[in-house]
Motif scaffolding. Structure first.
Motif, PDB file in Angstrom:
ATOM      1  N   UNK A 218       0.831  -1.189   0.036  1.00  0.00           N
ATOM      2  CA  UNK A 218      -0.177   0.126   0.108  1.00  0.00           C
ATOM      3  C   UNK A 218       0.781   1.194   0.009  1.00  0.00           C
ATOM      4  N   UNK A 219       1.961   1.062   0.599  1.00  0.00           N
ATOM      5  CA  UNK A 219       2.805   2.358   0.771  1.00  0.00           C
ATOM      6  C   UNK A 219       3.370   2.908  -0.405  1.00  0.00           C
ATOM      7  N   UNK A 220       3.358   2.054  -1.687  1.00  0.00           N
ATOM      8  CA  UNK A 220       3.753   2.496  -3.105  1.00  0.00           C
ATOM      9  C   UNK A 220       3.235   3.830  -3.504  1.00  0.00           C
TER      10      UNK A 220
ATOM     11  N   UNK B 222       2.566   6.189  -1.551  1.00  0.00           N
ATOM     12  CA  UNK B 222       3.050   7.272  -0.864  1.00  0.00           C
ATOM     13  C   UNK B 222       2.108   7.792  -0.223  1.00  0.00           C
ATOM     14  N   UNK B 223       0.945   7.322  -0.018  1.00  0.00           N
ATOM     15  CA  UNK B 223      -0.309   8.235   0.474  1.00  0.00           C
ATOM     16  C   UNK B 223      -0.224   7.891   2.037  1.00  0.00           C
ATOM     17  N   UNK B 224       0.181   8.834   2.924  1.00  0.00           N
ATOM     18  CA  UNK B 224       0.267   8.339   4.224  1.00  0.00           C
ATOM     19  C   UNK B 224      -0.976   7.794   5.056  1.00  0.00           C
ATOM     20  N   UNK B 225      -1.931   7.788   4.348  1.00  0.00           N
ATOM     21  CA  UNK B 225      -3.249   7.170   5.227  1.00  0.00           C
ATOM     22  C   UNK B 225      -3.087   5.691   5.488  1.00  0.00           C
ATOM     23  N   UNK B 226      -2.002   5.151   4.735  1.00  0.00           N
ATOM     24  CA  UNK B 226      -1.336   3.676   4.965  1.00  0.00           C
ATOM     25  C   UNK B 226      -0.358   3.793   5.787  1.00  0.00           C
ATOM     26  N   UNK B 227      -0.185   4.909   6.586  1.00  0.00           N
ATOM     27  CA  UNK B 227       1.056   4.797   7.377  1.00  0.00           C
ATOM     28  C   UNK B 227       0.498   4.702   8.698  1.00  0.00           C
ATOM     29  N   UNK B 228       1.045   3.626   9.523  1.00  0.00           N
ATOM     30  CA  UNK B 228       0.632   3.232  10.716  1.00  0.00           C
ATOM     31  C   UNK B 228       1.865   2.544  11.372  1.00  0.00           C
TER      32      UNK B 228
END
Lengths: 314, 436, 174
Positions: free
Chosen positions: B265-267, B269-275
């Protein structure tokens, strides 16, 4: 193609088309026509949220040779360094009517965020994002290698390239691995294990810890800049030991096969990853890389901007 | 109070029945109840579960009421089918005194939509140095039994040992955020193939597993109770499995997002997937599902972590860690565990209600659906599908990683001690009929 | 589709244009022929060969790519850049003859004049085209025309040359 964010955005055909266009533009630049009207009336913003004089100047020269209006928006004194959000910056650029934004940023993915979020409508060109990619550098490197070693071929099939140094933190290395292998070259990464990313085994490259073992077989030695701050993060014991194993010294230079070239994206740490002998030797194409950078960036700007918006450019 | 009659719902064991609620409790369970005073909930094709209990919730109040309040978080919880949530201690001020936990508890009672049970900090200010007044928090009106520095790891092994020992006097449990801080300085995402490509600093699995290994051994040594927050790695699963086989008193949780999403999901670079801990690999996801199914992982906990828009609308490395969880948890468990055939509804009831209530000592929750029990109930239509829309969440924030995704299962109604705290309104929600 | 100019007519037209160029410029000594890629460059080579056979000596011949000078770049995808090669004597003070296949709006020629201006200052600039199909949008006219072809603007005129297309002919598609 609207943006250039990663080498992954390019097919092999696209990449070759950029190199071919750059070659023709280089000839134009050598000839009597120094300045072309091609991008007259277009506004290109150099958004440099991180210092990089050489990349900025190179893009600026390329844009000006194509008659674009260039606005420099650099980190020093600009709002980016004061914590203004990427969104606000993008909206400002949009309001200024930027047709393209060339972005250098310390955050990996910053260029992609600018392109994806539709805060601005112009093209985004990644001029180096964090430790991710630096596609225009890889293109100019490929251009330089092709010019010297491809013997008329349009790709780099069969050439052996060693990329030496801090791969972990290098956007130049990432873009070059993607591009050079796409163009058919065989790439070996030479680095202390601490400076290779976990996960590198999935890359289409060989790994070597012994620089000396490769010297006689490679066509290109590409040295990466090593930052001394890495010492404090325990990546290597000290500069002396790093140079001893991974520096391009006079002795190593002499072992290279005839015709092999030495490259460095700059700025160099002379005496650390490369000695003055090596940097200034006849094998060194480091200064030429800078010259080629302008032609390659003209080609990128031409292919992204000269056409109508939204159409496939390449 | 209104009487409610839930018609034709299926209990977790598959039995179809009517349930009559009067006051705070269930007063009758049988076929074909009729009661003219009761408001009827048509629950045909629906599952009736004991009300869900979350052991890991960030409600942000006090301190960051711009991203969530106890009231808005309670609304999100009720919408997701929850009747009790556990408010993590990393608020501002930190919940490390009786005063703060009592305030949180009281605000939860005032909101009245779910029980809000505060979790106390293990160390003062979450600094990892000095123990907080856990005894006073345990004795307070909030009756705290779960202690955690979540967001921070209790890294000093001596502090962790003392904390585990100390909470034995009131049968408390230490919920550890397992993350070696030295191995994760500046870390942005799972360390592996994807991070190597994206040039984002890696958060290695070993930084989680090393702490889990140390702490299960400490728990064994001092004969105390340890709970592992948000387990994310296949290796961590193996350590917990080993510890349980050895008789160590350890429990573990997994979040819905770690059951579904991977580091790919990080590909974007949308930080909504940063956890934090980060999304891991598909191999880890499969190991977590298996472990939840076989009971190695005891519970699903949301790690609901609201953040304001500006904390996510930025560069990945500048963005805050965390994602919303309460409103989508049950659908994700349905999708990943039930539809995949790994778990039945009885196991869902255990992992999302009974076990979390047991671990935390929430006596009023996780009760069997029986006459005389508190009417804490979640009614789910498991085949209705709905598309997650971040602009229509009950939470005050909108950082859901599932925006635009269609998920199976819609909560039709939630009852908290006999009170309907949420009821689904088909007219105002975008729903598509699921299945064939 | 109709053939407006068969191969034999093309050959005759090029021969006539060659004679006219020589006549206008009193021989080939002051001449520089510049073909506009792609087809104009091939036509320039042919005219150059004809002139050489008439005069018995080579004439200065090159190519001038006008892609980077076009004013319609924004209207279509970028075009490949073609080579520009200015012959050894340059264009300063020379009688330059621009050679293209079809004269239509005149915009290509305007771009060529701009491109030429970047290179130097010729004594004169003349224009030779195989086909003039009308519909000018700029005040430009050809000095030497192979054939005037009245067309409507929704027709398309295509010039086929042996070097690229296997045979010589000019066709009109409606």
């Amino acid at each position: 193609m609207k943006h250039l964010l990663s080498i992954n955005d390019l097919s092999k055909v696209d990449a070759i088309s950029i190199l071919d266009t750059a070659e023709k533009l280089a000839r134009v630049s050598d000839g009597p026509m120094k300045k072309l009207p091609t991008l007259r009336g277009r506004t290109i913003v150099n958004l440099f949220a991180e210092d990089s004089t050489r990349t900025r100047i190179s893009f600026e020269a390329a844009a000006k040779r194509l008659s674009a209006d260039v606005i420099n928006f650099s980190a020093k004194g600009s709002s980016v360094s004061k914590g203004e959000s990427l969104k606000d910056t993008a909206q400002t650029l949009q309001a200024m009517g930027a047709d393209a934004v060339i972005v250098r940023h310390s955050a990996s993915g910053a260029a992609q965020r600018l392109a994806d979020l539709e805060w601005m409508s112009g093209s985004v060109i990644n001029a180096g994002d964090g430790t991710h990619e630096h596609p225009s550098q890889a293109l100019l490197d490929a251009f330089t290698i092709r010019k010297h070693l491809a013997k008329g071929a349009d790709d780099l099939t069969g050439l052996r390239v060693a990329i030496v140094g801090d791969v972990l933190h290098s956007r130049v290395a990432r873009s070059n691995v993607l591009l050079l292998t796409k163009l058919g070259a065989h790439v070996t990464l030479v680095s202390p294990p601490t400076l290779l990313p976990v996960g590198v085994s999935s890359w289409p490259v060989d790994i070597a810890y012994d620089f000396d073992s490769l010297l006689e077989s490679v066509d290109v030695v590409m040295m990466l800049r090593i930052q001394l701050e890495r010492m404090s993060d325990l990546f290597f014991p000290n500069a002396r030991e790093y140079s001893r194993y991974f520096g391009l010294t006079k002795d190593r230079l002499q072992k290279l096969k005839p015709g092999a070239i030495v490259m460095h994206p700059g700025p160099m740490n002379r005496g650390l990853e490369i000695t003055a002998d090596a940097a200034d030797s006849a094998r060194s194409v480091i200064v030429e890389q800078v010259t080629n950078g302008v032609s390659v960036r003209m080609a990128i700007l031409y292919l992204l901007l000269a056409g109508s918006a939204g159409e496939i450019a390449l | 109070m209104t009487k409610y009659l839930i018609k034709q719902g299926s209990l977790a064991d598959g039995k179809v029945t009517d349930i009559l609620i009067d006051g705070e409790r269930i007063i009758e369970i049988s076929q074909n109840i009729s009661n003219s005073e009761a408001q009827v909930i048509e629950a045909k094709n629906c599952i009736v579960l004991p009300g869900l209990v979350d052991l890991h919730t960030h409600l942000r109040e006090p301190g960051r009421e711009d991203s969530e309040t106890i009231l808005s978080g309670s609304m999100a919880a009720a919408k997701g089918g929850y009747v009790a949530v556990s408010a993590m201690a990393n608020t501002s001020p930190v919940a490390d005194t009786a005063g703060v936990v009592e305030q949180v508890y009281r605000l939860g009672q005032e909101a009245g939509l779910v029980d809000v049970f505060p979790i106390g900090a293990v160390t003062q200010g979450l600094a990892g140095v000095a123990l907080s007044e856990m005894g006073a928090m345990a004795d307070s009106k909030a009756h705290v039994r779960v202690f955690s520095d979540d967001g921070q790891c209790v890294f000093d092994p001596l502090v962790m040992r003392r904390a585990l020992e100390y909470v034995k006097q009131f049968n408390g449990v230490i919920a550890q955020h397992a993350q070696d801080p030295r191995l994760t300085v500046g870390s942005q995402m799972n360390e592996g193939e994807v991070s190597s490509r994206l040039g984002l600093k890696g958060w290695p699995a070993v930084a989680e597993e090393a702490i889990i290994a140390r702490d299960v051994l400490l728990a064994e040594h001092v004969q105390s109770r340890l709970h592992i927050c948000h387990l994310t790695t296949a290796g961590g699963v193996e350590i917990v499995r080993w510890a349980k086989a050895r008789g160590i008193n350890v429990t573990a949780e997994v979040t819905p997002h770690h059951l579904l999403l991977t580091d790919e999901s990080a590909t974007s670079y949308d930080p909504v997937f940063k956890v934090n801990p980060p999304l891991r690999t598909q191999n880890d996801v499969l190991a977590l599902r298996q472990a939840l199914a076989d009971g190695t992982i005891d519970i699903v906990a949301t790690d609901h972590a609201p953040h304001p828009v500006e904390a996510k609308e930025c560069e990945w490395q500048e963005a805050a860690f965390g994602m919303l969880g309460l409103e989508t948890a049950l659908s994700i468990v349905n999708k990943t565990m039930v539809e995949s055939g790994l778990m039945n509804w009885a196991a869902v009831a255990e992992r999302m209600s009974v076990a979390p209530a047991r671990i935390a000592g929430y006596a009023d929750h996780g009760q069997e659906i029986a006459v005389g029990s508190f009417a804490n109930l979640t009614v789910l239509n498991p085949t209705l599908k709905s598309r997650v829309d971040r602009d229509r969440v009950a939470s005050r924030s909108r950082n859901t990683p599932f925006h635009g995704i269609e998920l199976p299962g819609v909560v039709i109604a939630t009852f908290f001690k006999g009170k309907a705290t949420y009821s689904f309104d088909a007219k105002t929600s975008e729903i598509s009929a699921g299945g064939n | 589709m109709s053939v407006a100019l068969p191969a034999a007519d093309i050959a005759r037209a090029l021969t006539r244009i060659s004679h006219e160029i020589l006549e206008r410029n009193s021989g080939s000594d002051s001449l520089t022929l510049l073909g506009i890629p792609t087809r104009g460059a091939h036509l320039a080579k042919r005219i150059s060969a004809i002139i050489e056979s008439i005069e018995g000596k080579p004439v200065q011949t090159g190519t001038l790519d006008i892609t980077l000078h076009r004013d319609d770049l924004r209207l279509r995808p970028p075009r490949a850049i073609m080579p520009t090669s200015i012959p050894a004597l340059g264009i300063e003070g020379r009688n330059v003859v621009l050679i293209d296949d079809v004269l239509y709006s005149g915009r290509t020629i305007r771009a060529a004049l701009d491109a030429l201006g970047e290179v130097g200052r010729p004594k004169t600039v003349q224009l030779a085209v195989l086909v003039d199909r009308g519909h000018r949008e700029l005040p430009i006219r050809a000095d030497f025309v192979g054939k005037n072809l009245p067309t409507s603007s929704n027709q398309s005129v295509s010039v086929k040359l042996t070097e690229l297309d296997g045979s010589d002919e000019v066709v009109i598609d409606s």
